[in-house]
Write a protein that holds these residues in place. Sequence first.
Motif, short mmCIF file in Angstrom:
data_model
loop_
_atom_site.label_atom_id
_atom_site.label_comp_id
_atom_site.label_asym_id
_atom_site.label_seq_id
_atom_site.Cartn_x
_atom_site.Cartn_y
_atom_site.Cartn_z
N LEU A 77 0.82 -1.22 0.00
CA LEU A 77 0.00 0.00 0.00
C LEU A 77 0.85 1.27 0.00
CD1 LEU A 77 -2.82 1.25 0.15
CD2 LEU A 77 -2.70 1.00 2.62
N LYS A 78 1.86 1.31 0.85
CA LYS A 78 2.68 2.52 0.95
C LYS A 78 3.36 2.86 -0.37
CE LYS A 78 6.32 4.75 3.51
NZ LYS A 78 7.58 4.62 4.15
N ARG A 79 3.98 1.88 -1.01
CA ARG A 79 4.67 2.14 -2.27
C ARG A 79 3.69 2.52 -3.38
NH1 ARG A 79 9.74 -0.37 -3.40
NH2 ARG A 79 9.56 0.92 -5.24
N ALA A 80 2.53 1.87 -3.41
CA ALA A 80 1.52 2.21 -4.41
C ALA A 80 1.04 3.65 -4.21
CB ALA A 80 0.36 1.23 -4.34
N ALA A 81 0.84 4.04 -2.96
CA ALA A 81 0.40 5.41 -2.66
C ALA A 81 1.49 6.42 -3.02
CB ALA A 81 0.05 5.53 -1.18
N GLU A 82 2.73 6.09 -2.75
CA GLU A 82 3.85 6.97 -3.11
C GLU A 82 3.93 7.13 -4.63
OE1 GLU A 82 7.07 4.92 -1.22
OE2 GLU A 82 6.80 5.99 0.67
N PHE A 83 3.71 6.06 -5.36
CA PHE A 83 3.72 6.11 -6.82
C PHE A 83 2.63 7.05 -7.33
CE2 PHE A 83 1.75 4.36 -10.72
CZ PHE A 83 2.77 4.64 -11.62
N LEU A 84 1.42 6.89 -6.78
CA LEU A 84 0.32 7.75 -7.23
C LEU A 84 0.59 9.22 -6.90
CD1 LEU A 84 -2.81 5.59 -6.35
CD2 LEU A 84 -1.77 5.96 -8.59
N ALA A 85 1.15 9.48 -5.73
CA ALA A 85 1.48 10.86 -5.36
C ALA A 85 2.53 11.43 -6.31
CB ALA A 85 1.97 10.91 -3.92
N ALA A 86 3.54 10.64 -6.62
CA ALA A 86 4.60 11.09 -7.52
C ALA A 86 4.08 11.36 -8.93
CB ALA A 86 5.72 10.06 -7.57
N MET A 87 3.02 10.66 -9.29
CA MET A 87 2.44 10.82 -10.62
C MET A 87 1.36 11.91 -10.65
SD MET A 87 4.25 8.81 -12.35
CE MET A 87 3.44 8.77 -13.93
N GLY A 88 1.14 12.57 -9.52
CA GLY A 88 0.20 13.69 -9.49
C GLY A 88 -1.25 13.33 -9.33
N VAL A 89 -1.53 12.12 -8.88
CA VAL A 89 -2.92 11.72 -8.66
C VAL A 89 -3.39 12.36 -7.36
CG1 VAL A 89 -4.43 9.75 -8.20
CG2 VAL A 89 -2.62 9.55 -9.91
N PRO A 90 -4.55 13.02 -7.38
CA PRO A 90 -5.06 13.66 -6.17
C PRO A 90 -5.18 12.64 -5.02
CG PRO A 90 -6.36 14.33 -8.06
CD PRO A 90 -5.44 13.23 -8.52
N SER A 91 -4.86 13.07 -3.82
CA SER A 91 -4.86 12.15 -2.68
C SER A 91 -6.23 11.53 -2.43
CB SER A 91 -4.35 12.85 -1.43
OG SER A 91 -5.17 13.95 -1.11
N SER A 92 -7.30 12.28 -2.65
CA SER A 92 -8.64 11.72 -2.44
C SER A 92 -8.91 10.56 -3.40
CB SER A 92 -9.71 12.80 -2.61
OG SER A 92 -9.69 13.33 -3.92
N VAL A 93 -8.41 10.67 -4.62
CA VAL A 93 -8.57 9.59 -5.60
C VAL A 93 -7.70 8.40 -5.22
CG1 VAL A 93 -8.28 8.97 -8.03
CG2 VAL A 93 -9.19 11.22 -7.42
N ALA A 94 -6.48 8.66 -4.80
CA ALA A 94 -5.57 7.59 -4.40
C ALA A 94 -6.14 6.80 -3.23
CB ALA A 94 -4.20 8.16 -4.05
N VAL A 95 -6.65 7.50 -2.23
CA VAL A 95 -7.24 6.82 -1.07
C VAL A 95 -8.42 5.98 -1.50
CG1 VAL A 95 -8.51 7.20 1.09
CG2 VAL A 95 -6.41 8.48 0.63
N ARG A 96 -9.31 6.56 -2.30
CA ARG A 96 -10.50 5.83 -2.73
C ARG A 96 -10.14 4.58 -3.50
NH1 ARG A 96 -13.02 6.21 -7.56
NH2 ARG A 96 -12.18 8.27 -7.99
N THR A 97 -9.18 4.66 -4.37
CA THR A 97 -8.86 3.51 -5.22
C THR A 97 -8.02 2.45 -4.51
OG1 THR A 97 -6.97 4.67 -6.16
CG2 THR A 97 -9.05 4.80 -7.35
N LEU A 98 -7.15 2.87 -3.62
CA LEU A 98 -6.28 1.90 -2.95
C LEU A 98 -6.91 1.27 -1.72
CD1 LEU A 98 -2.83 3.72 -3.17
CD2 LEU A 98 -3.67 1.86 -4.61
#
Length: 62
Positions: A33-54
């Motif tokens: 989870l942590k690495r996937a979330a870091e990847f999404l953040a680095a790619m500019g995905v909004p945190s609300s979307v990252a949380v919802r999807t992960l």
Amino acid sequence: MNTYDLRHQQVRADHNTRDIINQAISALPEVGLKRAAEFLAAMGVPSSVAVRTLIYPTRRRH
């Protein structure tokens, strides 16, 4: 989907973000989870979307 889901579901317009999210979801079992979330953040995905999807797979778009 129930009526509530249909009213609050937005039509996806950003296919690039969709592809990035799909990469993170696919890698989730392997990288965690942590690495996937870091990847999404680095790619500019909004945190609300990252949380919802992960964290809430039942709230993902189809």
